[in-house]
Design a protein around this motif. Sequence first.
Motif, short mmCIF file in Angstrom:
data_model
loop_
_atom_site.label_atom_id
_atom_site.label_comp_id
_atom_site.label_asym_id
_atom_site.label_seq_id
_atom_site.Cartn_x
_atom_site.Cartn_y
_atom_site.Cartn_z
N SER A 1 14.98 22.68 9.22
CA SER A 1 16.11 23.23 9.97
C SER A 1 17.47 22.79 9.41
O SER A 1 18.50 23.28 9.85
CB SER A 1 16.01 22.81 11.45
N ALA B 1 15.40 26.01 13.82
CA ALA B 1 15.66 27.33 13.26
C ALA B 1 14.35 28.12 13.33
O ALA B 1 13.28 27.52 13.44
CB ALA B 1 16.15 27.22 11.81
N ASN C 1 20.59 26.17 17.00
CA ASN C 1 19.84 27.03 16.09
C ASN C 1 20.68 27.22 14.83
O ASN C 1 21.78 27.79 14.88
CB ASN C 1 19.57 28.38 16.76
#
Length: 213
Positions: A14, A130, A184
């Motif tokens: 991520s 993510a 995110n």
Amino acid sequence: MERFVIAITRTCGSGATSISEILADQYGIDMYDRKLLSLASEESGISEALFASVDEHVKNSLLYRVSKKVYTGELIPPESGNFTSDVNLFNYQAKVLKELANRESYICIGRACDYILKDFPNVLKVFIYAPKECCVKKEARRQGITEKEAEKYISKTDKYRRAYYKYHTGREWEDPYNYDLCLNTEGLTYVQCARLIEVQLAERFGVEIPQET
């Protein structure tokens, strides 16, 4: 500036480490991940090699899948046969994180830091994630492996982190209620992600937003 801690929990791929490095540079503070093993070794007198060995061993064991030992703050004494157990090694890492929080600002990646410091003021608890396809592509590029290999690596890593967190905290790793900010990273640069965290620190704790460099 008053002390603060950014406790980061993250899914594999991520970009949390890159974001943390930007934040550490912007604020001029330390970032702790595996570096914590060295400090815990100094604190306990247990060799860093043993910390690293246990840290790696439990990733491949059934331990976290079949049991639970929620951290309560206790330390196992040296005369005990469990002094070098995985539980006590975690306890010493937690002790170091608490001592650091009493004297400096820092960023910690993983290690259930959000739970360990849950009673401390000025701790921003962040979950960075993510979509899987995004993480797979990033991890494949980073390691120079195929996307199929990256997907397998991510699945194994996140499974371990999920179980590790549950074992030591009794909580669900991906539960948004554990965190102040869930971020995110898809479609954002790492600098933009760092900026969002900086804004949260400023709004919640009055930490001055550093000038962009």
